[in-house]
Design a protein around this motif. Structure first.
Motif, PDB file in Angstrom:
ATOM      1  N   ARG A  72       0.862  -1.180   0.000  1.00 60.10           N
ATOM      2  CA  ARG A  72       0.000   0.000   0.000  1.00 60.10           C
ATOM      3  C   ARG A  72       0.899   1.229   0.000  1.00 60.10           C
ATOM      4  O   ARG A  72       1.974   1.218   0.594  1.00 60.10           O
ATOM      5  CB  ARG A  72      -0.932  -0.031   1.197  1.00 60.10           C
ATOM      6  CG  ARG A  72      -1.906  -1.212   1.063  1.00 60.10           C
ATOM      7  CD  ARG A  72      -2.806  -1.373   2.239  1.00 60.10           C
ATOM      8  NE  ARG A  72      -3.840  -0.349   2.244  1.00 60.10           N
ATOM      9  CZ  ARG A  72      -4.764  -0.240   3.200  1.00 60.10           C
ATOM     10  NH1 ARG A  72      -4.771  -1.088   4.223  1.00 60.10           N
ATOM     11  NH2 ARG A  72      -5.674   0.702   3.148  1.00 60.10           N
ATOM     12  N   ILE A  73       0.459   2.275  -0.680  1.00 55.64           N
ATOM     13  CA  ILE A  73       1.291   3.457  -0.915  1.00 55.64           C
ATOM     14  C   ILE A  73       0.670   4.674  -0.247  1.00 55.64           C
ATOM     15  O   ILE A  73      -0.533   4.901  -0.338  1.00 55.64           O
ATOM     16  CB  ILE A  73       1.424   3.751  -2.430  1.00 55.64           C
ATOM     17  CG1 ILE A  73       1.825   2.504  -3.216  1.00 55.64           C
ATOM     18  CG2 ILE A  73       2.367   4.922  -2.687  1.00 55.64           C
ATOM     19  CD1 ILE A  73       3.155   1.926  -2.859  1.00 55.64           C
ATOM     20  N   ALA A  74       1.518   5.469   0.389  1.00 58.40           N
ATOM     21  CA  ALA A  74       1.102   6.774   0.908  1.00 58.40           C
ATOM     22  C   ALA A  74       2.152   7.796   0.487  1.00 58.40           C
ATOM     23  O   ALA A  74       3.353   7.491   0.440  1.00 58.40           O
ATOM     24  CB  ALA A  74       0.953   6.749   2.418  1.00 58.40           C
ATOM     25  N   VAL A  75       1.693   8.980   0.139  1.00 59.96           N
ATOM     26  CA  VAL A  75       2.585  10.055  -0.284  1.00 59.96           C
ATOM     27  C   VAL A  75       2.279  11.316   0.533  1.00 59.96           C
ATOM     28  O   VAL A  75       1.182  11.478   1.057  1.00 59.96           O
ATOM     29  CB  VAL A  75       2.476  10.328  -1.808  1.00 59.96           C
ATOM     30  CG1 VAL A  75       2.912   9.103  -2.611  1.00 59.96           C
ATOM     31  CG2 VAL A  75       1.071  10.742  -2.202  1.00 59.96           C
ATOM     32  N   PRO A  76       3.283  12.209   0.643  1.00 52.92           N
ATOM     33  CA  PRO A  76       3.102  13.386   1.505  1.00 52.92           C
ATOM     34  C   PRO A  76       2.290  14.496   0.871  1.00 52.92           C
ATOM     35  O   PRO A  76       2.260  14.664  -0.347  1.00 52.92           O
ATOM     36  CB  PRO A  76       4.542  13.843   1.757  1.00 52.92           C
ATOM     37  CG  PRO A  76       5.303  13.389   0.560  1.00 52.92           C
ATOM     38  CD  PRO A  76       4.640  12.116   0.107  1.00 52.92           C
ATOM     39  N   LYS A  77       1.647  15.253   1.762  1.00 54.99           N
ATOM     40  CA  LYS A  77       0.898  16.450   1.369  1.00 54.99           C
ATOM     41  C   LYS A  77       1.249  17.536   2.386  1.00 54.99           C
ATOM     42  O   LYS A  77       1.110  17.321   3.595  1.00 54.99           O
ATOM     43  CB  LYS A  77      -0.602  16.163   1.404  1.00 54.99           C
ATOM     44  CG  LYS A  77      -1.470  17.353   1.071  1.00 54.99           C
ATOM     45  CD  LYS A  77      -2.944  17.000   1.276  1.00 54.99           C
ATOM     46  CE  LYS A  77      -3.836  17.775   0.370  1.00 54.99           C
ATOM     47  NZ  LYS A  77      -4.340  17.059  -0.764  1.00 54.99           N
ATOM     48  N   MET A  84       3.197  18.305   7.405  1.00 52.43           N
ATOM     49  CA  MET A  84       2.704  17.518   6.282  1.00 52.43           C
ATOM     50  C   MET A  84       1.984  16.306   6.840  1.00 52.43           C
ATOM     51  O   MET A  84       2.131  15.953   8.008  1.00 52.43           O
ATOM     52  CB  MET A  84       3.848  17.104   5.351  1.00 52.43           C
ATOM     53  CG  MET A  84       4.843  16.145   5.938  1.00 52.43           C
ATOM     54  SD  MET A  84       6.113  15.734   4.704  1.00 52.43           S
ATOM     55  CE  MET A  84       7.127  14.620   5.672  1.00 52.43           C
ATOM     56  N   ILE A  85       1.195  15.688   5.967  1.00 51.35           N
ATOM     57  CA  ILE A  85       0.519  14.446   6.290  1.00 51.35           C
ATOM     58  C   ILE A  85       0.840  13.459   5.177  1.00 51.35           C
ATOM     59  O   ILE A  85       1.317  13.849   4.111  1.00 51.35           O
ATOM     60  CB  ILE A  85      -1.014  14.635   6.419  1.00 51.35           C
ATOM     61  CG1 ILE A  85      -1.610  15.207   5.113  1.00 51.35           C
ATOM     62  CG2 ILE A  85      -1.361  15.511   7.621  1.00 51.35           C
ATOM     63  CD1 ILE A  85      -3.126  15.302   5.089  1.00 51.35           C
ATOM     64  N   PHE A  86       0.589  12.191   5.433  1.00 48.55           N
ATOM     65  CA  PHE A  86       0.707  11.171   4.393  1.00 48.55           C
ATOM     66  C   PHE A  86      -0.686  10.618   4.136  1.00 48.55           C
ATOM     67  O   PHE A  86      -1.435  10.335   5.083  1.00 48.55           O
ATOM     68  CB  PHE A  86       1.662  10.048   4.824  1.00 48.55           C
ATOM     69  CG  PHE A  86       3.094  10.389   4.588  1.00 48.55           C
ATOM     70  CD1 PHE A  86       3.756   9.945   3.451  1.00 48.55           C
ATOM     71  CD2 PHE A  86       3.787  11.184   5.486  1.00 48.55           C
ATOM     72  CE1 PHE A  86       5.079  10.271   3.218  1.00 48.55           C
ATOM     73  CE2 PHE A  86       5.118  11.513   5.263  1.00 48.55           C
ATOM     74  CZ  PHE A  86       5.767  11.058   4.132  1.00 48.55           C
ATOM     75  N   CYS A  87      -1.042  10.496   2.852  1.00 49.72           N
ATOM     76  CA  CYS A  87      -2.348   9.992   2.440  1.00 49.72           C
ATOM     77  C   CYS A  87      -2.141   8.827   1.476  1.00 49.72           C
ATOM     78  O   CYS A  87      -1.224   8.848   0.650  1.00 49.72           O
ATOM     79  CB  CYS A  87      -3.149  11.075   1.729  1.00 49.72           C
ATOM     80  SG  CYS A  87      -3.419  12.559   2.712  1.00 49.72           S
ATOM     81  N   GLU A  88      -3.033   7.854   1.560  1.00 56.44           N
ATOM     82  CA  GLU A  88      -2.938   6.690   0.691  1.00 56.44           C
ATOM     83  C   GLU A  88      -3.332   7.041  -0.740  1.00 56.44           C
ATOM     84  O   GLU A  88      -4.269   7.816  -0.968  1.00 56.44           O
ATOM     85  CB  GLU A  88      -3.827   5.559   1.201  1.00 56.44           C
ATOM     86  CG  GLU A  88      -3.686   4.292   0.390  1.00 56.44           C
ATOM     87  CD  GLU A  88      -4.438   3.106   0.970  1.00 56.44           C
ATOM     88  OE1 GLU A  88      -4.226   1.986   0.461  1.00 56.44           O
ATOM     89  OE2 GLU A  88      -5.239   3.284   1.904  1.00 56.44           O
ATOM     90  N   ILE A  89      -2.597   6.446  -1.679  1.00 62.59           N
ATOM     91  CA  ILE A  89      -2.971   6.523  -3.091  1.00 62.59           C
ATOM     92  C   ILE A  89      -2.927   5.099  -3.657  1.00 62.59           C
ATOM     93  O   ILE A  89      -2.246   4.238  -3.122  1.00 62.59           O
ATOM     94  CB  ILE A  89      -2.054   7.444  -3.924  1.00 62.59           C
ATOM     95  CG1 ILE A  89      -0.616   6.917  -3.976  1.00 62.59           C
ATOM     96  CG2 ILE A  89      -2.105   8.882  -3.412  1.00 62.59           C
ATOM     97  CD1 ILE A  89       0.260   7.584  -5.020  1.00 62.59           C
TER      98      ILE A  89
END
Length: 191
Positions: A72-77, A84-89
């Motif tokens: 599963r992948i999460a990238v920063p925002k 910043m937060i990390f959200c799943e894509i």
């Protein structure tokens, strides 16, 4: 110290700007292959990874391989100064758009919290940087995003992806600077 950091940032930005797009993609694929061969990668169920920008070590092939491997992948925002937060894509193409400074970030605002939503032991974080030394000290872009984020987390295994020329003799560091557990370049792995 700030002058040294400023000069390193300027020098590395100039060197990255000269990299041909093919070298960025090819080097990124080599780095991805090395990261995917790590024990930390085989153990993780989540890959939290920056989306490369402006000549950084390309992370798209790493993210693509991780998706194919069932991670599963999460990238920063970026959500504010030093935050910043990390959200799943599930797809870079579908689930991201240009954000702060034109860097791709998730469309979603649903933050994942290490230790709450995801066990820290299940995460491998791939972080960017401007310059590193062989002791894994890191200079970022000056916003303090990763230093602040990681200081507030449990133990997440971190790997920096970088070009080998970004690893220099010495970089200035402060006690609050977060060092990756290793640096992976197209030529070497620094532990």
């Amino acid at each position: 110290m700030n002058d040294i950091k400023k000069e390193l940032r300027k020098e590395m930005a100039a060197r990255r700007a000269k990299l041909p797009q093919k070298d960025i993609a090819d080097g990124g694929a080599v780095i991805a292959k090395k990261i995917c061969s790590l024990e930390a990668y085989s153990r993780c169920s989540w890959l939290w990874c920056y989306l490369s920008f402006a000549g950084e070590a390309d992370t798209l092939s790493l993210i693509g391989q991780a998706i194919r491997d069932g991670k599963r992948i999460a990238v920063p925002k970026v959500t504010g100064p030093r935050t910043m937060i990390f959200c799943e894509i599930t797809s870079v193409e579908r689930d991201t758009h240009p954000g702060k400074m034109g860097i791709l970030e998730p469309v979603s605002h649903r933050a994942l919290f290490p230790g709450k939503d995801v066990s820290c032991e299940d995460i491998l974080m791939v972080m960017p940087g401007v310059a590193f030394d062989r002791h894994r000290h890191r200079i970022g872009y000056g916003g303090g995003y990763y230093d602040t984020y990681l200081a507030g987390c449990g133990q997440i295994y971190t790997v920096a992806a970088a070009w080998d020329f970004q690893v220099v003799e010495s970089v200035p560091s402060q006690p609050w600077d977060q060092k990756p557990q290793m640096i992976v370049t197209e030529k070497d792995i620094y532990r």
